[in-house]
Design an enzyme around this catalytic site. Structure first.
Site, short mmCIF file in Angstrom:
data_model
loop_
_atom_site.label_atom_id
_atom_site.label_comp_id
_atom_site.label_asym_id
_atom_site.label_seq_id
_atom_site.Cartn_x
_atom_site.Cartn_y
_atom_site.Cartn_z
N HIS A 1 0.49 -1.09 0.15
CA HIS A 1 0.24 -2.49 0.45
C HIS A 1 0.04 -2.72 1.94
O HIS A 1 0.68 -2.09 2.78
CB HIS A 1 1.40 -3.35 -0.05
N CYS B 1 -5.49 -2.72 1.37
CA CYS B 1 -6.36 -3.89 1.36
C CYS B 1 -6.66 -4.35 2.79
O CYS B 1 -5.88 -4.13 3.70
CB CYS B 1 -5.70 -5.03 0.58
#
Length: 225
Positions: free
Chosen positions: A142, A199
């Site tokens: 993440h 991301c």
């Protein structure tokens, strides 16, 4: 008139209470995520202590690995052919740790890229080679936890990976920013490579539309003691 004021006060109180609940939940999530990741790392440290001097024992929201990238990986794996990895691991299994010396950070590596593994550390994409094996080993994380500083790494920086099979040192060779739907973002290889995916942009509010890929080549390895 008095009844209307009472209703307005009640509505204001409900809005205020709701805001407090949202704030409390956000604070809880921000505190819990690092604690869970640190707990996974402590478990890995405990596993290393248990296996020192003997044979190595195996431990029983937004996803960085977009459906397009994952779909292509299902077809090719991380190697030069669709052949299965030399070793397999169970989903959620604690595989080892990844360290970034230039950032003074280290995190646990777990099998799988679902919600649970990614809460605790970097997730190894099942189907790609495990770190140290020939082929392109893919790890996802993440952008607001384990890979939040991935953008600070530059070519030549070292990445150290330790598993029950050995210690592996990689050197960063480059980085790319691609659209989340770029199915060819991760390239197959017959050489031992490491690809880290998160991301992007890091500060984007909501599901990020792009992915940052950091690539590294294996430059040194040592078997487990």
């Amino acid at each position: 008139m008095r009844g209307k004021r009472s209703l307005l006060r009640m509505a204001a109180w409900l809005v205020f209470s709701g805001s407090l609940v949202v704030l409390a939940y956000s604070t809880y999530q921000a505190v819990r995520a690092p604690m869970e990741a640190h707990q996974a790392l402590r478990q890995w440290d405990a596993l290393k202590r248990e296996t020192e001097g003997g044979s190595a024992a195996r431990a029983a929201d937004e996803n960085p690995l977009s459906s397009a990238i994952a779909g292509k990986l299902q077809q090719t794996g991380g190697g030069g052919s669709p052949a299965a990895p030399a070793r397999t691991a169970a989903d959620g299994e604690l595989l080892g740790e990844i360290a970034f010396p230039s950032l003074d950070q280290r995190y646990a590596i777990l099998e799988g890229t679902g919600n649970e593994p990614l809460k605790l550390g970097a997730g190894h994409y099942t189907g790609s080679p495990l770190p140290g094996e020939d082929g392109n080993s893919v790890l996802a994380g993440h952008r607001d936890t384990v890979f939040r500083n991935l953008g600070k790494l530059k070519a030549g920086d070292r990445i150290e990976v330790e598993t029950t099979s050995g210690r592996y040192t990689y050197e960063v060779t480059g980085r790319r920013i691609v659209d989340e739907n770029d199915s060819d973002a991760v390239q197959a290889s017959t050489e031992p490579l490491l690809t880290l995916i998160t991301c992007y942009p890091f500060t984007y509010v909501g599901p990020a539309p792009e992915r940052l890929l950091l690539t590294a080549k294996l430059i040194e390895e040592a078997p487990a003691t």
